[in-house]
Design an enzyme around this catalytic site. Structure first.
Site, PDB file in Angstrom:
ATOM      1  N   HIS A   4       8.471   3.396   6.418  1.00  0.00           N
ATOM      2  CA  HIS A   4       7.406   3.057   7.169  1.00  0.00           C
ATOM      3  C   HIS A   4       8.148   2.078   8.193  1.00  0.00           C
ATOM      4  CE1 HIS A   4       3.732   1.177   9.003  1.00  0.00           C
ATOM      5  NE2 HIS A   4       3.236   2.370   8.524  1.00  0.00           N
TER       6      HIS A   4
ATOM      7  N   GLU B 277       5.573   8.042  13.606  1.00  0.00           N
ATOM      8  CA  GLU B 277       4.656   6.999  14.162  1.00  0.00           C
ATOM      9  C   GLU B 277       5.403   6.042  15.155  1.00  0.00           C
ATOM     10  OE1 GLU B 277       2.009   5.534  10.393  1.00  0.00           O
ATOM     11  OE2 GLU B 277       3.857   4.944  10.160  1.00  0.00           O
TER      12      GLU B 277
END
Length: 247
Positions: free
Chosen positions: A94, A164
């Site tokens: 992430h 993302e």
């Protein structure tokens, strides 16, 4: 090939028992949707509690893990521990792990390999920062992050790729459907060239970055967007609308 829609909810460092109960209540009350894989990632202290409360159709993931099964690594959790809790998924790579905690492509690749070898499925996150996009490096950055696990010869059937764009995470800015589809198309082409056409066709590529109930339906119509990794919106009842964006 039809790829099953995947919606992940990353709770990040949010929540307490009361708020977990609230989220569990609206998820358990939602209509079952067997056409979607739903996976939520509470903070580590609430993993077992959330799993014990959620209905069978909602799986629980860890937000991170380390690259070895046990040892002197204060503050870390291992895939073996995640598995011991009866969980199947972990989020790795992430942008907050990369940019706040300084995790390198190489470390994330090692963690991914170890998690897969331990029998844990991986949501593998990639994405460019705003300055990288504006400099025309979107493709280079995402391909570099992917190449780190391609070089390890990972087995792809238990990997979901989450694109993302860092500039769209928690900012209220969202990549347009066209921008997101373009990058997802590039990622699929990369997998076709670097791994195999079969892997490119089968691997789910999901989008994350200020996904809301309002924009999920449009994003979900794109041919290479196979679901979402949702941050703040996964803490609210509207998350159910995102889960059902394709219904």
């Amino acid at each position: 090939m039809t790829r099953k829609f995947f919606v992940g909810g990353n709770w990040k460092m949010n929540g307490d028992y009361a708020s977990v109960d609230g989220i569990v209540t609206f998820l358990n009350a939602s209509a079952d949707n067997s056409s979607v894989d739903v996976v939520v990632a509470p903070p580590a202290p609430y993993l077992a509690y959330a799993k014990s409360k959620l209905k069978a159709g909602v799986l629980v993931a860890a937000q991170n893990c380390y690259k070895v099964p046990k040892g002197a690594f204060t503050g870390e959790i291992s895939p073996a521990m995640i598995k011991d809790l009866g969980l199947e998924w972990v989020i790795l790579g992430h942008s907050e792990r990369r940019h706040v905690f300084g995790e390198s492509d190489a470390l994330i690749a090692e963690k991914t390999v170890h998690a897969l070898e331990a029998g844990i499925k991986v949501v593998f996150c990639i994405g460019e920062k705003l300055e990288e996009r504006e400099a025309g490096h979107t493709k280079d950055v995402n391909f570099r992050q992917l190449q780190a696990i391609v070089d390890k010869g990972v087995s792809w059937e238990n990997i979901v790729i989450a694109y993302e764009p860092v500039w769209a995470i928690g900012t209220g800015k969202t990549a347009s459907g066209e921008q997101a589809q373009e990058v997802h198309e590039w990622i699929r082409a990369f997998l076709k060239e670097k791994v195999s056409p079969a892997v490119a066709d089968a691997t789910r590529i999901i989008y994350g970055g200020s996904v809301t109930a309002d924009n999920a339906a449009e994003l979900g119509k794109k041919p290479d967007i196979d679901g979402f990794l949702v941050g703040g919106a996964s803490l609210k009842p509207d998350f159910v609308k995102i889960i059902n964006a394709r219904s």
